[in-house]
Design an enzyme around this catalytic site. Structure first.
Site, mmCIF file in Angstrom:
data_model
loop_
_atom_site.group_PDB
_atom_site.id
_atom_site.type_symbol
_atom_site.label_atom_id
_atom_site.label_comp_id
_atom_site.label_asym_id
_atom_site.label_seq_id
_atom_site.Cartn_x
_atom_site.Cartn_y
_atom_site.Cartn_z
ATOM 1 N N ARG A 191 1.650 -34.589 14.584
ATOM 2 C CA ARG A 191 0.439 -35.382 14.742
ATOM 3 C C ARG A 191 0.731 -36.881 14.716
ATOM 4 O O ARG A 191 0.186 -37.656 15.496
ATOM 5 C CB ARG A 191 -0.568 -35.028 13.637
ATOM 6 C CG ARG A 191 -1.260 -33.683 13.808
ATOM 7 C CD ARG A 191 -0.351 -32.475 13.724
ATOM 8 N NE ARG A 191 0.361 -32.405 12.446
ATOM 9 C CZ ARG A 191 1.469 -31.690 12.250
ATOM 10 N NH1 ARG A 191 2.017 -31.010 13.245
ATOM 11 N NH2 ARG A 191 2.057 -31.663 11.065
ATOM 12 N N CYS A 217 -3.895 -30.731 6.456
ATOM 13 C CA CYS A 217 -3.094 -31.808 7.048
ATOM 14 C C CYS A 217 -4.031 -32.968 7.307
ATOM 15 O O CYS A 217 -4.955 -32.852 8.122
ATOM 16 C CB CYS A 217 -2.434 -31.347 8.341
ATOM 17 S SG CYS A 217 -1.615 -32.679 9.259
ATOM 18 N N THR A 248 -3.428 -35.947 8.740
ATOM 19 C CA THR A 248 -3.286 -36.573 10.058
ATOM 20 C C THR A 248 -3.952 -35.743 11.145
ATOM 21 O O THR A 248 -4.505 -36.287 12.104
ATOM 22 C CB THR A 248 -1.796 -36.778 10.387
ATOM 23 O OG1 THR A 248 -1.138 -37.370 9.266
ATOM 24 C CG2 THR A 248 -1.630 -37.690 11.581
ATOM 25 N N THR A 271 0.439 -41.048 6.263
ATOM 26 C CA THR A 271 1.337 -41.330 7.382
ATOM 27 C C THR A 271 0.797 -42.509 8.176
ATOM 28 O O THR A 271 -0.402 -42.813 8.140
ATOM 29 C CB THR A 271 1.455 -40.115 8.319
ATOM 30 O OG1 THR A 271 0.191 -39.893 8.962
ATOM 31 C CG2 THR A 271 1.887 -38.868 7.568
ATOM 32 N N LYS A 316 9.305 -33.631 3.804
ATOM 33 C CA LYS A 316 9.263 -32.629 4.881
ATOM 34 C C LYS A 316 10.606 -31.945 5.081
ATOM 35 O O LYS A 316 10.678 -30.854 5.636
ATOM 36 C CB LYS A 316 8.783 -33.272 6.185
ATOM 37 C CG LYS A 316 7.267 -33.436 6.255
ATOM 38 C CD LYS A 316 6.825 -33.903 7.615
ATOM 39 C CE LYS A 316 5.298 -34.000 7.709
ATOM 40 N NZ LYS A 316 4.642 -32.686 7.730
ATOM 41 N N CYS A 368 -1.537 -37.641 2.575
ATOM 42 C CA CYS A 368 -0.645 -36.761 3.335
ATOM 43 C C CYS A 368 -0.440 -35.532 2.466
ATOM 44 O O CYS A 368 -0.161 -35.663 1.263
ATOM 45 C CB CYS A 368 0.681 -37.448 3.638
ATOM 46 S SG CYS A 368 1.897 -36.332 4.399
#
Length: 489
Positions: free
Chosen positions: A292, A326, A328, A370, A412, A443
């Site tokens: 994303r 999520c 984003t 993010t 991540k 995030c």
């Protein structure tokens, strides 16, 4: 809702093969019952049967029967069937399990018979039943005819022979297609025995018996056509719609660890005393959804279609709501929500509402997220709707936030200690220095780095951390436990 309204638009499916002749008889009587109503043109009927073996132990045969029926119902569902008829008494010993695992209405044959007897023969108290030894042992009829004063009885053995079993399952019995001669004579003797015991009515507990009821000749008590009673009950629509558990659909894989974190928080926030009290989840773990952030701030692929396709799978899986753990990804929610029949619970919206309710005097909120989330403005817009101002790290510190998330040693990549911790700590210190008291972990991987509800800065100042994943999990639990209609999710 009237019976006519209930019938309109329904499609009936008859599970055949359990015995084939009995299934055909129920199918015929269902068509006959529908033709007696002016709404018949609104109902479609299909019957389907496949070879069904009963080899093995009784337990194996019962399991095989159950799985056969379940597969048939799944096939009916794909063909648009809404209402299932199950012309088999043995199968009604596990009808609750079938109902619990099917979204379709399975019409209870025993309930139809019970209601028919009570309505047409209100004075009846002694019920004579022509049933197999298995049905007798399971107490199926006793379960339904439990009102005070009712007495269920069965034919007595004749010289050690079970007359009903011989008539139906014998080498020349009804199951083999023999509908005259010895099977009829045996059933007539069994009926006479029930009458001698004082039965007020005789009810077949095997669907094949209805095929030869007229051949038995007149009896001194009524002999119920259980197949016809079942068909008429199915057509009447006088039964409750199936109760299906509330199901939360989860768009997983964005990212994978965040999905696991969200599920853990749903479980932790669910008031449950046993496994069965927990919420039904349907997770579509799709890590192949394009990134994303890369789409929002770089030249990455657009994830809109992949997000939409994943949501449609959840919708087709009968989810009631959709959760996307999520932050984003919520920059794309407005694009796909109009094309879905079920609501996406907007993590940003519910988080901002939580902030306003929890901190009514607050004006500025720190956001760690993010760069894609920050530049999309989704949090700034959501916060502004509640009179709140977004405070984000300066560009150099925002770059370190991105490194903590996406870097080679970022969360991540599976890291939760080391450089990623140092990068996030630096961003937190800057937000504290700018006077924020509350920081949104915007995030879904960040709670893995900051698992505590507060963060103590180097100067001794303490700030509250708000985890949108936890807020989203709590909101989904609230919808599921209250079975609320989340029209404004």
């Amino acid at each position: 809702m009237t019976a006519a309204q209930t019938r309109a638009g329904r499609k009936f499916g008859v599970v055949g093969g359990l015995g084939p002749l009995a299934g055909a008889d129920v199918f015929f009587k269902l068509i006959k019952s529908l033709s007696a109503t002016c709404e018949a043109e609104h109902a479609d009927v299909i019957v389907e049967q496949h070879p069904f073996g009963t080899a093995g132990s009784r337990a194996e045969a019962s399991t095989g029967r159950m799985l056969y029926i379940f597969d048939m119902i799944r096939g009916f569902e794909k063909r648009g069937v809404t209402t299932v008829l199950l012309p088999c008494f043995v199968s009604h010993t596990f009808i609750d399990e079938l109902k619990a695992n099917s979204p379709l209405q399975i019409v209870d044959m025993m309930e139809g018979i019970r209601r028919h007897v009570r309505r047409r023969f209100p004075a009846v108290r002694r019920i004579g039943v022509l049933a197999s030894e298995y049905i007798q042992r399971r107490g199926l009829f006793e379960t339904y005819f439990t009102s005070p004063g009712f007495d269920v009885m069965y034919p007595r053995l004749r010289e050690g022979v079970d007359l009903v079993a011989e008539a139906v399952y014998g080498p020349d019995g009804l199951k083999s297609g023999c509908l005259s001669g010895r099977p009829v004579e045996l059933l007539r003797v069994a009926c006479d025995d029930l009458i001698s015991q004082g039965a007020d009515i005789i009810v077949p507990g095997l669907t094949e018996i209805a095929l030869v009821a007229e051949s038995m000749g007149p009896l001194t008590v009524p002999l119920l056509d259980s197949n016809l009673a079942y068909a008429q009950y199915a057509v009447s629509g006088r039964y409750a719609l199936p109760e299906t558990p509330f199901k939360v659909g989860v768009v997983g894989g964005v990212g994978p660890a965040a999905t696991v974190d969200f599920i853990e928080k749903v479980v932790r926030n669910t008031p449950a005393a046993r496994d069965q009290d927990h919420i039904k989840l349907l997770v579509e773990q799709n890590p192949q959804i394009p990134d994303r952030t890369e789409s929002l701030i770089g030249d990455g692929a657009d994830p809109t279609l992949s997000l939409y396709a994943t949501c449609k799978k959840l919708e087709h899986g009968d989810a009631d709501i959709i959760a996307i753990p999520c932050n984003t990804a919520h920059a794309f929610v407005d694009r796909i929500q109009p094309y879905l029949r079920i609501p996406i619970v907007n993590m940003l919206t519910v988080t901002v509402r939580h902030l306003r309710e929890t901190f009514p005097a607050m004006r500025c909120v720190g956001v760690l997220a993010t760069s894609g989330t920050v530049e999309s403005g989704v949090y700034a817009k959501a916060l502004a709707s509640q009179g709140l101002e977004q405070v984000v790290p300066s560009p150099p510190l925002q770059a370190r936030v991105m490194e903590a998330i996406y870097g080679k040693e970022g969360v991540k990549a599976g890291f939760t200690t080391g450089q990623c911790q140092s990068d996030i700590a630096a961003a937190m210190e800057e937000l504290i220095a700018r006077g924020v008291d509350v920081v949104i972990l915007g995030c879904t991987e960040l709670p893995l780095l900051l698992p505590q509800p507060t963060y103590a800065g180097a100067n001794g100042a303490s700030v509250r951390l708000v985890d949108p994943t936890d807020v989203l999990a709590r909101r989904c639990v609230a919808y599921a436990t209250a079975r609320a209609e989340p029209h404004h999710a």
